[in-house]
Structures are given as structure tokens and as C-alpha cells.
Design an enzyme around this catalytic site. Structure first.
Site, mmCIF file in Angstrom:
data_model
loop_
_atom_site.group_PDB
_atom_site.id
_atom_site.type_symbol
_atom_site.label_atom_id
_atom_site.label_comp_id
_atom_site.label_asym_id
_atom_site.label_seq_id
_atom_site.Cartn_x
_atom_site.Cartn_y
_atom_site.Cartn_z
ATOM 1 N N SER A 25 0.837 -1.212 0.000
ATOM 2 C CA SER A 25 0.000 0.000 0.000
ATOM 3 C C SER A 25 0.870 1.260 0.000
ATOM 4 O O SER A 25 0.599 2.221 -0.729
ATOM 5 C CB SER A 25 -0.886 0.015 1.245
ATOM 6 O OG SER A 25 -1.794 -1.044 1.207
ATOM 7 N N ARG A 56 1.416 4.242 -3.012
ATOM 8 C CA ARG A 56 1.159 5.668 -2.718
ATOM 9 C C ARG A 56 2.401 6.514 -2.932
ATOM 10 O O ARG A 56 2.303 7.684 -3.284
ATOM 11 C CB ARG A 56 0.627 5.792 -1.284
ATOM 12 C CG ARG A 56 -0.832 5.296 -1.170
ATOM 13 C CD ARG A 56 -1.168 4.883 0.237
ATOM 14 N NE ARG A 56 -2.579 4.562 0.428
ATOM 15 C CZ ARG A 56 -3.157 3.404 0.120
ATOM 16 N NH1 ARG A 56 -2.458 2.440 -0.440
ATOM 17 N NH2 ARG A 56 -4.440 3.215 0.360
ATOM 18 N N GLY A 83 -6.088 -3.687 -7.545
ATOM 19 C CA GLY A 83 -7.243 -2.867 -7.173
ATOM 20 C C GLY A 83 -6.812 -1.497 -6.665
ATOM 21 O O GLY A 83 -7.475 -0.490 -6.930
ATOM 22 N N SER A 133 -13.272 1.163 3.297
ATOM 23 C CA SER A 133 -12.306 0.798 2.265
ATOM 24 C C SER A 133 -11.295 1.913 2.078
ATOM 25 O O SER A 133 -11.653 3.038 1.729
ATOM 26 C CB SER A 133 -13.029 0.531 0.941
ATOM 27 O OG SER A 133 -12.122 0.638 -0.137
ATOM 28 N N GLN A 167 -9.205 2.021 -0.239
ATOM 29 C CA GLN A 167 -9.097 2.337 -1.669
ATOM 30 C C GLN A 167 -10.140 3.373 -2.056
ATOM 31 O O GLN A 167 -9.842 4.310 -2.804
ATOM 32 C CB GLN A 167 -9.243 1.056 -2.498
ATOM 33 C CG GLN A 167 -8.092 0.090 -2.236
ATOM 34 C CD GLN A 167 -8.155 -1.164 -3.065
ATOM 35 O OE1 GLN A 167 -9.140 -1.430 -3.753
ATOM 36 N NE2 GLN A 167 -7.110 -1.962 -2.996
ATOM 37 N N ASP A 189 -6.662 -8.225 4.637
ATOM 38 C CA ASP A 189 -5.901 -9.106 3.748
ATOM 39 C C ASP A 189 -5.331 -10.325 4.470
ATOM 40 O O ASP A 189 -4.823 -11.251 3.828
ATOM 41 C CB ASP A 189 -4.764 -8.332 3.074
ATOM 42 C CG ASP A 189 -5.310 -7.290 2.106
ATOM 43 O OD1 ASP A 189 -6.451 -7.444 1.645
ATOM 44 O OD2 ASP A 189 -4.585 -6.307 1.825
ATOM 45 N N LYS A 198 -12.373 -9.466 -3.272
ATOM 46 C CA LYS A 198 -10.916 -9.288 -3.365
ATOM 47 C C LYS A 198 -10.423 -9.974 -4.645
ATOM 48 O O LYS A 198 -11.212 -10.264 -5.534
ATOM 49 C CB LYS A 198 -10.255 -9.841 -2.100
ATOM 50 C CG LYS A 198 -10.608 -9.040 -0.846
ATOM 51 C CD LYS A 198 -10.099 -7.611 -0.950
ATOM 52 C CE LYS A 198 -10.468 -6.782 0.247
ATOM 53 N NZ LYS A 198 -10.077 -5.372 0.090
ATOM 54 N N ARG A 208 -12.702 -14.721 -1.483
ATOM 55 C CA ARG A 208 -11.845 -15.399 -0.498
ATOM 56 C C ARG A 208 -12.634 -16.223 0.519
ATOM 57 O O ARG A 208 -12.044 -17.081 1.171
ATOM 58 C CB ARG A 208 -10.921 -14.378 0.189
ATOM 59 C CG ARG A 208 -9.835 -13.890 -0.756
ATOM 60 C CD ARG A 208 -8.887 -12.884 -0.118
ATOM 61 N NE ARG A 208 -7.831 -12.532 -1.077
ATOM 62 C CZ ARG A 208 -7.076 -11.451 -0.993
ATOM 63 N NH1 ARG A 208 -7.237 -10.596 0.007
ATOM 64 N NH2 ARG A 208 -6.142 -11.199 -1.907
ATOM 65 N N ARG A 213 -2.686 -14.160 -2.000
ATOM 66 C CA ARG A 213 -2.836 -14.392 -0.556
ATOM 67 C C ARG A 213 -3.316 -15.822 -0.282
ATOM 68 O O ARG A 213 -3.004 -16.401 0.753
ATOM 69 C CB ARG A 213 -3.760 -13.357 0.074
ATOM 70 C CG ARG A 213 -3.339 -11.928 -0.241
ATOM 71 C CD ARG A 213 -3.266 -11.026 0.952
ATOM 72 N NE ARG A 213 -2.792 -9.703 0.529
ATOM 73 C CZ ARG A 213 -1.536 -9.290 0.602
ATOM 74 N NH1 ARG A 213 -0.595 -10.071 1.113
ATOM 75 N NH2 ARG A 213 -1.187 -8.095 0.183
HETATM 76 C C1 S3P Z 1 -5.520 -1.486 0.079
HETATM 77 C C2 S3P Z 1 -6.700 -1.516 0.768
HETATM 78 C C3 S3P Z 1 -7.455 -2.745 1.043
HETATM 79 C C4 S3P Z 1 -6.640 -3.995 0.801
HETATM 80 C C5 S3P Z 1 -5.803 -3.917 -0.435
HETATM 81 C C6 S3P Z 1 -4.880 -2.718 -0.403
HETATM 82 C C7 S3P Z 1 -4.872 -0.188 -0.145
HETATM 83 O O1 S3P Z 1 -8.588 -2.759 0.200
HETATM 84 O O2 S3P Z 1 -7.474 -5.128 0.743
HETATM 85 O O3 S3P Z 1 -5.024 -5.092 -0.583
HETATM 86 O O4 S3P Z 1 -3.685 -0.149 -0.505
HETATM 87 O O5 S3P Z 1 -5.544 0.844 0.026
HETATM 88 P P1 S3P Z 1 -9.945 -2.007 0.656
HETATM 89 O O6 S3P Z 1 -9.522 -0.787 1.332
HETATM 90 O O7 S3P Z 1 -10.725 -1.733 -0.577
HETATM 91 O O8 S3P Z 1 -10.620 -2.981 1.579
#
Ligand code: S3P
Length: 425
Positions: free
Chosen positions: A20, A24, A91, A164, A166, A312, A339, A343, A385
């Protein structure tokens, strides 16, 4: 790839950079002014997809094993891509990048692999559209491929139905391009790496409880980022240390941000012997070494606000639960269905094949621990995973386990099997 029972598991492993935070660092580096230097950048396929997208958006990036340099061009320095942006399996790339693209003065198209083409994007299309974005799911199914026509954006106060990071990060990044403040409230606090890093780069951002608010207009300035090891990757070694008899593993440089460290709390609830050593903090992200010893585990219940802090890690928690006495309940985890694979379904099918007593529920799983596992053929569904979870479970199971599609670990941990093998005695 085939695995059999390990005699024990001992030694030291240094975990690769957090996925993550790596994503970023490239995104914020690209839209800030100056050169951002990143050390311990995760060289996994997902983060390489992010680099590839920003190269196509006109950003110069030098990616070497020892450091990654992102030559940022400021908030308005991206240029129109000549071809579709391919996010691969990621994602995070799809959703966060969409937030940035929504506010540009050019149009772009974003696509990815077959898994990402079935993951929900409506959760970002809706809030971005409220901000004035012009986005279209090209197949009309709320998934990628997406067409994004950059437009003037307006601030919104958004209440997200899902916790979330994301979704939250996508909206906050779009908020950099809006004409008024943007805030996102989520039901529970999800990982806050975006908030920490945006502030580090100079954004005007405040957080209170589960609401983050960003004000447009601040200049982002290049910074140095030292990426801590990924606790999601460390989780497989934590599990190996806990379930393999006689094990003792030192896991170095693991990010322990409180919005990510639910796996430590849940393992401790289960009776795990985990000691934190050498605590440090770089750019607002805490880290530590973890000393993990084989432990007698008991079942637990995981749900509510804990879920986003270990989303995760839930597959590996389900596997751990098979080695614990009593019942483990994982609830409030519907997000597991959307995911890289479903899962809940994939864990229940594969753990059942190994002899586990596990039932799927609408929002999680119920596991009756204490029934020994045996080898089986495991279909990873190309979900990294899942592959890593079963590699570890196999080391504490009878007979031989074969993992199909094992190579998918390249998404987040290309050297996973080599690092695991080093510890196995
Ligand atoms: C992530 C947020 C998570 C996680 C993903 C990475 C991120 O997803 O499952 O592997 O980097 O912001 P969600 O925030 O959509 O649950």
C-alpha cells in the site's frame, strides 16, 4: 508447486516493502514537485503496474533495487497517455489512480486483468461522479475497463458504506483537484497510509475519528520515503512460526501502523507468543521486528472495526484457526468476496479439501479447530494471498499439498517461496 510437513521453522526473515505504501509513494511522488526518493519499494507486480501507469502519464521513474526515484511534475504535470493504462491485478492502482485521473484536463482509459475486470468500481464511480467526474464503465457492468474524461471537480462530504482505504484514498486524491474541501466518512477506520503520506507531502488534510478532510490548493513537495516491511506479507511467517512445532522466527522491519496491525491483536487473542522488538518510526509509519514462537492456539471471534485492520490477513487467520482449539468466527467480512478472488468461497473449498471443519457464512467463516489437516490439491485461483496461506498450512499438515498457480505470489512477494524455504528445517 508441492509442499510437505516441515520439521521445524527457525531463523530470520526481512520482509519486503509494504504494498500500500509503495503504491502511494509513486502516486504522490508523481504529482508533487521535485524528486521523491523511495527505499525498500516493493518490486511486486502490483506496484510495477503503478509505475507503468505513471510512466505512460509522462512521469520519469528510475526503479532500481536499492532505490526508486520518481521525478514529480506537480499536481498538473501529468500528460495524456497514448494507450490504455493497464493496472494488471491491482485494485489499489485502479481505484486510487481513477481519483487522480478524474481531475486532469485529458481523458484516459484504464483496464486490467480478468480478476480486476470483475471487481466493483461503482464504489468509486459514484462518489467521483458526485464530484463532477465523467466516468464510464465501458462494458456497463460497473467494472473496468473505465473511460475517464478529466473534468473540473467539486468538493463533497461523502459517507462511504464500506470501510475501504481504496475508496477513501480515491476520493481524497480527487479532492486535491476540487474547488472546495472534500471529506470522507467511513463506518470504521480503514488503513490511513494515504492520510499520513498526503500530510508528509504537504497536503492540507485533517482526520477526526473515521472522517478525513482534504482542502485543495496546497502544493505537494517531493519527500523521501522509507517503506517499512508489509505486515500482510509478514503474516505468513507469523503463522508459520505459530503452527510449526518448535518454531522460532524473527521477522524484521514490519510496519505496525495501528490501522493495519489487527493480525497481531487477533493472534494474541488466540494465545500467540509474539514479542515486538526494535520499534522505529519513519515518516509517520511505525515499524518493529517481531519475534514469533510456536504457540498453543485457541479459537476467537473477529468482526466489526477489527476487520479493516486485517482484511488481507483473514485467509491466513482462517488457516490458523484450524490449528487452534475451539471455534473461530470471522464475521462482518463480506468484503472478502470482492478481493482478488472470492476469499470466503476459495478458503472454505480449499481448507475443506485438507480436512478442515469450516463453513461459509454470508459475511465470513466459522472454523472448528483441532482437526488435523492433510495434503490436497489447492487451486489458488491466481490469488497471491491464497497461495501463500496454503504454502504455510501445508508445512503443518500430513502428506503432500500441491498449489496450482503458485507463481501468483509475484503480485506482492516475488521471493516468498525462497524466504520461506530458508526458514524450514
Ligand atoms: C488497500 C486496501 C485494502 C486492501 C488492499 C490494499 C490499499 O482494500 O485489501 O489489498 O492499498 O488501500 P480495501 O480498502 O478496498 O478494503
Amino acid at each position: 508447486m508441492k509442499f510437505t510437513r516441515a520439521n521445524t521453522c527457525k531463523g530470520t526473515v526481512r520482509i519486503p516493502g509494504d504494498k500500500s505504501i509503495s503504491h502511494r509513494s509513486v502516486m504522490l511522488g508523481a504529482i508533487s514537485e521535485g524528486t521523491t526518493k523511495v527505499t525498500n519499494f516493493l518490486q511486486g507486480a502490483d506496484c510495477l503496474s503503478t509505475i507503468d501507469c505513471f510512466l505512460r502519464l509522462g512521469i520519469q521513474i528510475e526503479n532500481h533495487a536499492e532505490e526508486t526515484l520518481i521525478h514529480g511534475r506537480g499536481l498538473y504535470g501529468l500528460t495524456a497517455p497514448e494507450s490504455r493504462l493497464d493496472v494488471g491485478n491491482s485494485g489499489t492502482t485502479a481505484r486510487l489512480l481513477s481519483g487522480i485521473l478524474a481531475g486532469q484536463n485529458f481523458s484516459s482509459e484504464l483496464t486490467g486483468d480478468s480478476s480486476i475486470q470483475s471487481r466493483p468500481m461503482k464504489r468509486i464511480i459514484d462518489p467521483l461522479s458526485l464530484m463532477g467526474a465523467q466516468m464510464e464503465s465501458l462494458r456497463g457492468n460497473g467494472c473496468v475497463p473505465l473511460h475517464i474524461k478529466g473534468s473540473p471537480l467539486h468538493g463533497i462530504r461523502y459517507h462511504s458504506k464500506v470501510a475501504s482505504a481504496q475508496v477513501k484514498s480515491c476520493i481524497l486524491l480527487a479532492g486535491l483537484y476540487a474547488d472546495s474541501p472534500t471529506s470522507v466518512t467511513e463506518p470504521y477506520l480503514s488503513r490511513n497510509h494515504s492520510e499520513i503520506m498526503l500530510k508528509h507531502f504537504g497536503a492540507d488534510l485533517t482526520s477526526e475519528d473515521t472522517t478525513a478532510t482534504i482542502l485543495p490548493g496546497a502544493k505537494l513537495t517531493a519527500r523521501e520515503i522509507k517503506v517499512p516491511g508489509d505486515i500482510s506479507s509478514a503474516a505468513y511467517f507469523i503463522a508459520a512460526g505459530l503452527i510449526i512445532p518448535g518454531a522460532e522466527v524473527l521477522i524484521q522491519n514490519v510496519g505496525i501502523n495501528p490501522t493495519r496491525n489487527g493480525i497481531l491483536k487477533v493472534c494474541r487473542d488466540m494465545g500467540a507468543d509474539i514479542t515486538l522488538l526494535n520499534r522505529s518510526c519513519e515518516s509517520g509509519e511505525p515499524a518493529a521486528d517481531l519475534l514469533v514462537r510456536h504457540s498453543t492456539l485457541r479459537g476467537t471471534t473477529v468482526g466489526g472495526g477489527m476487520i479493516p485492520t486485517l482484511i488481507d490477513e483473514l485467509p491466513v487467520v482462517a488457516a490458523l484457526a484450524c490449528f487452534a482449539e475451539g471455534t473461530t468466527i470471522i464475521k462482518d467480512a463480506q468484503e472478502l468476496k470482492v478481493k482478488e478472488s472470492n476469499r470466503i468461497q476459495v478458503m472454505v473449498k480449499n481448507l475443506s479439501a485438507m480436512g478442515a471443519h469450516i463453513t461459509a457464512t454470508d459475511d465470513g467463516m466459522i472454523i472448528e479447530g483441532g482437526y488435523p489437516l492433510h495434503g490436497a490439491v489447492i487451486d489458488s485461483r491466481l490469488d497471491h494471498r491464497i497461495a501463500m496461506t496454503f504454502a504455510v498450512a501445508a508445512l503443518a499438515s500430513d502428506g503432500e499439498t500441491e498449489i496450482l498457480g503458485a507463481d501468483c505470489v509475484r503480485i506482492s512477494y516475488p521471493k516468498f517461496y525462497a524466504d520461506l524455504k530458508n526458514l524450514i528445517k
